[in-house]
Design a protein around this motif. Structure first.
Motif, PDB file in Angstrom:
ATOM      1  N   ASP A  10       0.888  -1.141   0.111  1.00 14.17           N
ATOM      2  CA  ASP A  10      -0.066  -0.041   0.112  1.00 14.17           C
ATOM      3  C   ASP A  10       0.788   1.272   0.028  1.00 14.17           C
ATOM      4  O   ASP A  10       1.158   1.822   0.983  1.00 14.17           O
ATOM      5  CB  ASP A  10      -0.715  -0.003   1.284  1.00 14.17           C
ATOM      6  CG  ASP A  10      -2.022   1.080   0.941  1.00 14.17           C
ATOM      7  OD1 ASP A  10      -2.256   1.718   0.084  1.00 14.17           O
ATOM      8  OD2 ASP A  10      -2.532   1.359   2.191  1.00 14.17           O
ATOM      9  N   SER A  29       1.488   4.961  -1.949  1.00 12.99           N
ATOM     10  CA  SER A  29       1.002   5.967  -2.660  1.00 12.99           C
ATOM     11  C   SER A  29       1.842   6.175  -3.810  1.00 12.99           C
ATOM     12  O   SER A  29       3.090   6.158  -3.695  1.00 12.99           O
ATOM     13  CB  SER A  29       0.616   7.178  -2.129  1.00 12.99           C
ATOM     14  OG  SER A  29       2.010   7.775  -1.491  1.00 12.99           O
ATOM     15  N   ASP A  30       1.238   6.925  -4.946  1.00 13.87           N
ATOM     16  CA  ASP A  30       2.244   7.253  -6.196  1.00 13.87           C
ATOM     17  C   ASP A  30       3.092   8.188  -5.800  1.00 13.87           C
ATOM     18  O   ASP A  30       4.040   8.162  -6.283  1.00 13.87           O
ATOM     19  CB  ASP A  30       1.237   7.686  -7.343  1.00 13.87           C
ATOM     20  CG  ASP A  30       0.205   6.498  -7.856  1.00 13.87           C
ATOM     21  OD1 ASP A  30       0.531   5.460  -7.693  1.00 13.87           O
ATOM     22  OD2 ASP A  30      -0.718   6.896  -8.412  1.00 13.87           O
ATOM     23  N   GLU A  77       4.209   4.950   6.504  1.00 19.07           N
ATOM     24  CA  GLU A  77       4.784   5.943   5.336  1.00 19.07           C
ATOM     25  C   GLU A  77       5.636   6.874   6.051  1.00 19.07           C
ATOM     26  O   GLU A  77       6.627   7.213   5.489  1.00 19.07           O
ATOM     27  CB  GLU A  77       3.573   6.548   4.602  1.00 19.07           C
ATOM     28  CG  GLU A  77       3.127   5.773   3.483  1.00 19.07           C
ATOM     29  CD  GLU A  77       2.255   6.836   2.415  1.00 19.07           C
ATOM     30  OE1 GLU A  77       2.644   7.861   2.567  1.00 19.07           O
ATOM     31  OE2 GLU A  77       1.684   6.302   1.772  1.00 19.07           O
TER      32      GLU A  77
END
Length: 798
Positions: free
Chosen positions: A595, A597-598, A632
């Motif tokens: 998971d 993010s770009d 993250e």
């Protein structure tokens, strides 16, 4: 048409059919500002070298013979022996050139109506083909040159004209007895003796099939060769014109030979592809005649003082080279229709031939190459093939070595595999041999093993892959007669054989990766042997090698060019690698459970590309470092604290391995010890067994619970990989082994001690021996090459 012509044409077709070879047009690389005219010609990707590769040079006083004394007729056909019996060809073939012998050896005829139809279409094709020179001469494009071409007396028979031109070329070669006959281009000396011998070879090979051609158009078939005759005669009278003219004529001669074969094969069918090929060949023939006419005119205008430069020849040949590509493409299309009628299996390999090859070497060099290729991303190393210094090296007629030096982890092995693949695509004009050195495997770091494997690849005949060359067969037979077949090639024998084999192959390419991984005390012997081959071989020998920044290797090859691998050189390769590896880590749910993010993915790639410092291995370890974090925020924070060096990255991983709970740290250390110090690569099943061995305080032998391969890889955290093609575990990179050797618990002395204890404990516990009769692991069953056998053979060495 005479009665013998159809059969002769069938033999020619039979040769092409049996080898399954078809012509392709290779990309030409033209050296800018160098005047170097050794451009790649249209080549046959899988075609027999007996047709396309330059022949053995014309015998001269300096020509080296095979290991045994041969008669003059045997020397002409030396180098190959029959696969079935390893005897020379029959007496009727002894006086023939290898091409003619190959045609007769592979000749087969078909039966029934197809036979008659093919004979008729063949005759039609030859008539059509040979009229092309006549059409070219009458073309409006040659209005200005026609008078010049008509003045050179081409009315004689083509074979007579070629013979006269050849006699002039042979006289030029004989008169140049000194070894220093070279032309200097941008500081490099091109061996013109090599160029002249290739020119003679093209003429001889045209003559071999010329008796078919001249029956249909003997006059116009002689036209280009009459131009050769005129120019070569002038070269004899005016030395100033000689060098550049020879280079240009050698290019054209090779092209005429290839086009002659296109004509004989592909113009016999009344098809669209055949017609397109005929049109493109007509344009090419016009360009060839223009080239000859321009050269003749220049010499006629100032016969005494005319001087050709390599730039002049380059300008004259420009249009020829462009049209050559078109002809190659059209021939490639035409071959598809030809292929439908020419499918036939190759001759099987004789068991005795296999025995000889296995006697030379058993190292699976192809598997090593395939494994490395599997890990190389598309486009990696392409930048090297486009560099000026590499292109100059690959296209020159100078025997030399090109050394690529770089820091650890910079991708030198991937670059070497790219070079090997690029040379593989052009093996019809050269003989290729390669080797990947590896310090972790004893037989891949010993000079004699390395040279033997290279010899094994060079031992096959350039005219027939199912035949072996005479020098290697002679030494094998001699060993067999003396009952010494178990005695392998010595270093001195290997060096001598390498020179003999490269004397047979007109062009030889050798690629060796990781010279620095060769055993340090023996490396100098390998370097001297390579130097010897370059200096002593009478034919062209090119060697490409990679190494770390090793002063000894650089000193040995200081006279040769080298490329210093800088971080900026492979930046595109690194960027591609990082993006691919980050993407796969996400897809495999290793990074943030997949998971990501770009925005974060882009940020990770940008930071890693900047901080990898040109090292693939460092980039890979930095990705592994990030995969341990769960949020993250943690990933972003640690992007700024990534390990800056390989040592820092390995320190981090090693500390995590040691901090694992339970038996994991000890299992990892055992695996490191065995991979580091075993005297032969252990099968994956054997290694998984050995690392579970426990030696009690009293020396009793026991095992822990079995472990699976995927569990071991997880415990070792990417410092090990499983080579599935060879079924062995190995270190992910040489730098891993070098780092582990700095740890006291993994020093060589400590590791050998622990291995010896395990082997002796097993040997002193007979009750455990029966377990190896049919041992079962999580990976399955195996009954040989197990720990008990290893202990019996190797325990004293530890």
């Amino acid at each position: 048409m005479s009665d013998g012509t159809p059969k002769k044409r069938d033999r020619l077709r039979g040769q092409f059919k049996s080898l399954g070879g078809f012509f392709q047009s290779s990309k030409k690389t033209k050296e800018k500002n160098t005047g170097n005219l050794q451009t790649n010609r249209t080549t046959a990707t899988s075609f027999s070298a007996s047709v396309l590769a330059p022949r053995d040079p014309i015998p001269t006083p300096s020509t080296k013979l095979a290991t045994t004394t041969e008669s003059s007729s045997e020397a002409e056909s030396r180098g190959a022996i029959r696969n079935e019996s390893f005897q020379s060809d029959s007496a009727s073939q002894l006086g023939q050139t290898p091409v003619t012998a190959a045609v007769k050896h592979t000749a087969h005829t078909e039966v029934g109506n197809k036979e008659e139809h093919r004979h008729n279409s063949t005759a039609t094709g030859i008539v059509k083909a040979q009229s092309l020179w006549s059409k070219a001469l009458s073309s409006k494009d040659l209005d200005e040159e026609r008078e010049t071409l008509n003045s050179i007396n081409f009315q004689a028979n083509a074979l007579d004209t070629v013979s006269e031109a050849r006699s002039f070329a042979q006289k030029i070669l004989n008169d140049k007895k000194e070894n220093a006959w070279k032309i200097e281009i941008k500081g490099e000396k091109i061996v013109l003796r090599d160029i002249a011998m290739k020119l003679l070879g093209w003429m001889d090979r045209f003559k071999e099939i010329g008796d078919i051609i001249v029956q249909f158009d003997p006059v116009h078939a002689a036209l280009p060769w009459a131009g050769f005759r005129f120019l070569l005669k002038v070269c004899m009278d005016n030395q100033k014109t000689m060098d550049a003219i020879l280079v240009g004529l050698e290019n054209i001669a090779g092209l005429i030979h290839r086009c002659t074969l296109y004509e004989l094969l592909y113009l016999s069918e009344d098809s669209c592809s055949s017609k397109n090929l005929e049109k493109s060949m007509l344009r090419l023939y016009i360009a060839i005649l223009k080239f000859l006419a321009k050269a003749i005119n220049k010499l006629k205008q100032n016969r005494l003082n005319a001087v050709f430069t390599t730039e002049d020849i380059s300008n004259y040949l420009g249009n020829v080279e462009n049209l050559e590509k078109t002809v190659g493409y059209d021939a490639d299309v035409a071959k598809a229709q030809f292929a439908a009628h020419c499918n036939r299996p190759l001759t099987s390999v004789d068991s005795q031939r296999s025995s000889i090859l296995e006697w030379i070497s058993t190292i699976p060099y192809r598997s090593h190459h395939e494994r490395i290729n599997a890990g190389r991303l598309e486009g990696t190393g392409k930048w090297l093939l486009e560099r000026e210094d590499y292109r100059t090296w690959i296209s020159s007629s100078v025997s030399k070595l090109l050394l690529l030096r770089g820091i650890p982890g910079a991708g030198k092995t991937y670059i070497a595999s790219k070079v090997i693949d690029s040379l593989h695509s052009n093996t019809t004009e050269m003989k290729l041999a390669y080797f990947y050195c590896n310090r972790a495997e004893e037989n891949r770091r010993e000079p004699d093993s390395i040279l033997s494997t290279i010899i094994q690849q060079l031992a096959q005949s350039p005219f027939d892959k199912n035949k072996l060359l005479k020098p290697i067969v002679d030494i094998y037979r001699d060993r067999k007669k003396q009952g010494q077949i178990s005695s392998r090639l010595s270093l001195a024998e290997s060096q001598q054989l390498l020179v003999q084999l490269t004397d047979i192959h007109p062009r030889t390419m050798i690629c060796i990766d990781a010279l620095d991984e060769v055993a340090g005390d023996k490396r100098i012997h390998l370097l001297k042997a390579l130097n010897c081959v370059i200096s002593q071989s009478k034919n062209l020998v090119k060697i490409f090698a990679t190494t770390r920044m090793n002063p000894e290797i650089v000193a040995q090859f200081k006279m040769f060019p080298r490329i210093e691998l800088q971080p900026d050189d492979n930046v595109s390769d690194i960027n591609h690698f990082v993006e691919s590896r980050v993407r796969s880590s996400i897809d495999d749910s290793q990074l943030l459970s997949g998971d990501v993010s770009d925005e974060l993915q882009v940020e990770i790639c940008e930071v890693l590309c900047k901080r990898s410092k040109g090292m693939f291995q460092l980039a890979a370890l930095q990705i592994t470092f990030l995969c341990q974090f769960c949020t993250e925020g943690n990933v972003r924070d640690n992007l700024q604290t990534l390990p800056d060096t390989l040592a820092d990255a390995y320190n981090d991983i090693y500390n995590r391995i040691i901090a694992q709970k339970g038996d994991a740290p000890e299992l990892a250390l055992n695996a490191f010890r065995w991979i580091q110090c075993s005297y032969e690569p252990l099968r994956a099943e054997t290694l998984l067994d050995t690392i579970t061995v426990e030696v009690g305080r009293s020396g009793e032998f026991s095992r822990k619970s079995p472990i699976r391969a995927k569990d071991l890889l997880s415990i070792c955290q990417n410092l090990l990989i499983l080579d599935e093609s060879l079924n062995v575990f190995r270190f992910a990179h040489l730098s891993v082994e070098e780092y582990l050797e700095t740890k006291p618990e993994l020093s060589k002395a400590s590791s050998h001690t622990e291995i010896a204890k395990g082997c002796l404990s097993l040997l002193c516990t007979p009750g455990s021996w029966d377990d190896y009769d049919n041992i079962t692991t999580e990976e399955g069953q195996y009954g040989d090459r197990h720990l008990l056998l290893y202990s019996v053979v190797f325990w004293p060495w530890h």
